[in-house]
Design an enzyme around this catalytic site. Structure first.
Site, PDB file in Angstrom:
ATOM      1  N   ALA A  77       0.816  -1.229   0.000  1.00 24.23           N
ATOM      2  CA  ALA A  77       0.000   0.000   0.000  1.00 24.23           C
ATOM      3  C   ALA A  77       0.842   1.268   0.000  1.00 24.23           C
ATOM      4  O   ALA A  77       0.388   2.305  -0.485  1.00 24.23           O
ATOM      5  CB  ALA A  77      -0.941  -0.007   1.196  1.00 24.23           C
ATOM      6  N   THR A  78       2.061   1.209   0.512  1.00 19.28           N
ATOM      7  CA  THR A  78       2.924   2.402   0.447  1.00 19.28           C
ATOM      8  C   THR A  78       3.131   2.771  -1.019  1.00 19.28           C
ATOM      9  O   THR A  78       3.025   3.942  -1.405  1.00 19.28           O
ATOM     10  CB  THR A  78       4.273   2.123   1.143  1.00 19.28           C
ATOM     11  OG1 THR A  78       4.017   1.849   2.524  1.00 19.28           O
ATOM     12  CG2 THR A  78       5.234   3.297   1.029  1.00 19.28           C
ATOM     13  N   ASN A 155      -5.073   3.784  11.401  1.00 18.26           N
ATOM     14  CA  ASN A 155      -4.307   2.626  11.863  1.00 18.26           C
ATOM     15  C   ASN A 155      -3.862   2.727  13.313  1.00 18.26           C
ATOM     16  O   ASN A 155      -3.379   1.760  13.882  1.00 18.26           O
ATOM     17  CB  ASN A 155      -3.077   2.416  10.977  1.00 18.26           C
ATOM     18  CG  ASN A 155      -2.280   3.679  10.769  1.00 18.26           C
ATOM     19  OD1 ASN A 155      -2.808   4.697  10.319  1.00 18.26           O
ATOM     20  ND2 ASN A 155      -1.019   3.634  11.112  1.00 18.26           N
ATOM     21  N   GLN A 183      -6.731  -0.346   6.360  1.00 19.75           N
ATOM     22  CA  GLN A 183      -7.166  -0.853   7.667  1.00 19.75           C
ATOM     23  C   GLN A 183      -8.631  -1.270   7.690  1.00 19.75           C
ATOM     24  O   GLN A 183      -9.007  -2.146   8.457  1.00 19.75           O
ATOM     25  CB  GLN A 183      -6.898   0.197   8.755  1.00 19.75           C
ATOM     26  CG  GLN A 183      -5.420   0.454   9.013  1.00 19.75           C
ATOM     27  CD  GLN A 183      -4.697  -0.738   9.649  1.00 19.75           C
ATOM     28  OE1 GLN A 183      -5.326  -1.664  10.183  1.00 19.75           O
ATOM     29  NE2 GLN A 183      -3.375  -0.732   9.594  1.00 19.75           N
ATOM     30  N   SER A 201      -3.555  -3.490   1.029  1.00 23.94           N
ATOM     31  CA  SER A 201      -2.299  -4.194   1.307  1.00 23.94           C
ATOM     32  C   SER A 201      -2.583  -5.643   1.715  1.00 23.94           C
ATOM     33  O   SER A 201      -3.520  -5.899   2.473  1.00 23.94           O
ATOM     34  CB  SER A 201      -1.584  -3.467   2.446  1.00 23.94           C
ATOM     35  OG  SER A 201      -0.456  -4.189   2.869  1.00 23.94           O
ATOM     36  N   HIS A 203      -0.723  -7.788   3.640  1.00 24.47           N
ATOM     37  CA  HIS A 203      -0.361  -8.316   4.965  1.00 24.47           C
ATOM     38  C   HIS A 203      -1.239  -7.805   6.101  1.00 24.47           C
ATOM     39  O   HIS A 203      -1.067  -8.216   7.254  1.00 24.47           O
ATOM     40  CB  HIS A 203       1.130  -8.074   5.261  1.00 24.47           C
ATOM     41  CG  HIS A 203       1.505  -6.658   5.547  1.00 24.47           C
ATOM     42  ND1 HIS A 203       1.837  -6.238   6.814  1.00 24.47           N
ATOM     43  CD2 HIS A 203       1.635  -5.571   4.750  1.00 24.47           C
ATOM     44  CE1 HIS A 203       2.164  -4.951   6.775  1.00 24.47           C
ATOM     45  NE2 HIS A 203       2.046  -4.526   5.515  1.00 24.47           N
ATOM     46  N   THR A 242       8.205  -7.505 -13.290  1.00 32.08           N
ATOM     47  CA  THR A 242       7.665  -8.867 -13.349  1.00 32.08           C
ATOM     48  C   THR A 242       6.636  -9.079 -12.242  1.00 32.08           C
ATOM     49  O   THR A 242       6.897  -8.769 -11.072  1.00 32.08           O
ATOM     50  CB  THR A 242       8.801  -9.902 -13.203  1.00 32.08           C
ATOM     51  OG1 THR A 242       9.743  -9.644 -14.246  1.00 32.08           O
ATOM     52  CG2 THR A 242       8.290 -11.320 -13.300  1.00 32.08           C
ATOM     53  N   CYS A 327       4.540   1.532  11.525  1.00 32.61           N
ATOM     54  CA  CYS A 327       5.365   2.057  10.429  1.00 32.61           C
ATOM     55  C   CYS A 327       6.328   3.125  10.917  1.00 32.61           C
ATOM     56  O   CYS A 327       7.305   3.414  10.254  1.00 32.61           O
ATOM     57  CB  CYS A 327       4.472   2.606   9.318  1.00 32.61           C
ATOM     58  SG  CYS A 327       3.549   1.298   8.521  1.00 32.61           S
TER      59      CYS A 327
END
Ligand SMILES: Cc1ncc(COP(=O)(O)O)c(C=O)c1O
Length: 387
Positions: A77-78, A155, A183, A201, A203, A242, A327
């Protein structure tokens, strides 16, 4: 899934979640057996890899209520947030951006960069619960506003924004709307159908790290957006490089499971609520941050008067907890989100974030509350003796 090892209870699910074992199994064949490059159209394994990517794209689009062609896979997501903000700015005539001062750094960073390069930026403040003021929001958007970027949920304090209302207002003034939904997705039911750009994201939803997406309404070809990275044609040229087939497979499966399991989120909410009720009943001078009426299930941001959260952590080695956004974990400055809701420096340093997730039990909540009560009393007693 609950423990990092036999001793540690993981309670930091807003920072990252364990990869669901079903997701890991789904990814495994794509590391060793079906490893071909999906851009290798000259042979069957390459074509098969491309088919796998496209069926995963469809799966994740379905989970979001979107179309396959609207999904661009990224490295997290960053990257999605950077691509949305910097990518739109490259082709834009309008030179104004509206955001809030509680956004994730991966939104605020690229906006700061644009400001240094001539864009006008309005950073809206929030109240003590983390809510935006709608009148000020309406005033902020003008005919020169290119983009509004507001998160669906925070978050650190969990506050949920009324995205549909905000989108409508932005559209009335001809501005595009980007939503960092990292989130909220998988924790609350959301209708993102009117959002122009959406970041997710892997994870944060029990999928793998290093994979995310940017969803673009109508698809990349329908939007005046440029790549911020060059040298390949993948993902409509918007995200060259890729494609990571195993992570894409895992991300799509995790998104599907997240939607299927939304109904059971009440269990995680009940665990969080039990923890907070015990804590508040037994510890004086604690404050719960965020909007009590509209925040993410599972998360709890607690400020302890006169106590450093680091001291509490030292007393609770068997729990994996955080003192702010993961983060910015390494930084010793107070969290910008806690500052934005009006917490002073000492209050910020006295704040603990507890985030329950799928693997946690009521017993985890009760054990943590009991240990915290004990630690707070001991530290406060010691402080009394020393002062
Ligand atoms: C609200 C929000 N946006 C963006 C990110 C960045 O996501 P990623 O780790 O995929 O780069 C995070 C991660 O903490 C987040 O919580």
């Amino acid at each position: 899934m609950r423990s990092l090892n036999n001793k540690t209870v993981y309670l930091d699910h807003f920072a990252s979640t364990p990869c669901d074992e079903r997701v890991v199994h789904a990814m495994l064949p794509y590391f060793v057996e079906e490893f071909a490059n999906p851009s290798s159209f000259t042979h069957a394994p390459g074509i098969s890899a491309l088919r796998t990517v496209e069926s995963s794209r469809e799966k994740i689009a379905n989970a979001l209520g979107m179309k396959s062609r609207e999904i661009v896979f990224t490295g997290g997501a960053t990257e999605s947030n950077n691509l949305a903000i910097l990518g739109l700015a490259t082709k834009a005539i309008r030179r104004h951006i509206v955001t809030s001062n509680i956004e994730h750094k991966s939104v605020l960073g690229p906006i700061d960069h644009l400001e240094r390069n001539g864009f006008r930026v309005t950073r809206l403040t929030v109240n003590s619960k983390g809510e935006l003021d709608l009148d000020r929001y309406i005033e902020a958007i003008d005919d020169d506003t290119l983009l509004v970027s507001i998160q669906s949920a925070n978050n650190e304090i969990g506050t949920i924004q009324d995205i549909n209302t905000l989108v409508k207002i932005a559209h009335e003034r001809g501005a595009l709307f980007h939503c960092d939904a990292v989130q909220a997705f998988g924790k609350v039911r959301f209708d993102f159908s009117n959002v122009d750009l959406l970041s997710l994201s892997g994870h944060k939803i029990y999928g793998p790290k290093g994979i995310g997406l940017l969803a673009l309404k109508g698809g990349p070809d329908k939007m005046a957006i440029s790549s911020i990275c060059f040298g390949g044609g993948q993902e409509s040229g918007l995200r060259p490089g890729t494609l990571n087939v195993p992570l894409i497979v895992g991300f799509a499966y995790a998104a599907q499971l997240a939607i299927e399991q939304l109904d059971s989120i009440g269990t995680i909410e009940a665990i969080r609520d039990r923890f907070e009720r015990m804590l508040v009943a037994m510890v004086p001078d604690v404050k719960l941050n965020g909007n009590p009426l509209n925040r993410l299930p599972g998360g709890s941001s607690i400020t302890f008067d006169g106590i450093e959260a680091e001291s509490l952590l030292a007393n609770l080695p068997e729990f994996a907890l955080s003192t702010g956004s993961a983060c910015s974990g390494g930084a010793v400055t107070p969290s910008h989100v806690l500052e934005a809701i009006g917490l002073g420096r000492n209050e910020s340093f006295g704040t603990l974030r507890v985030c329950f997730g799928r693997g946690n039990s009521m017993e985890d909540a009760e054990r943590l509350a009991e240990k915290l009560v004990d630690s707070v009393h001991r530290i406060r007693k010691l402080n009394e003796i020393l002062n």
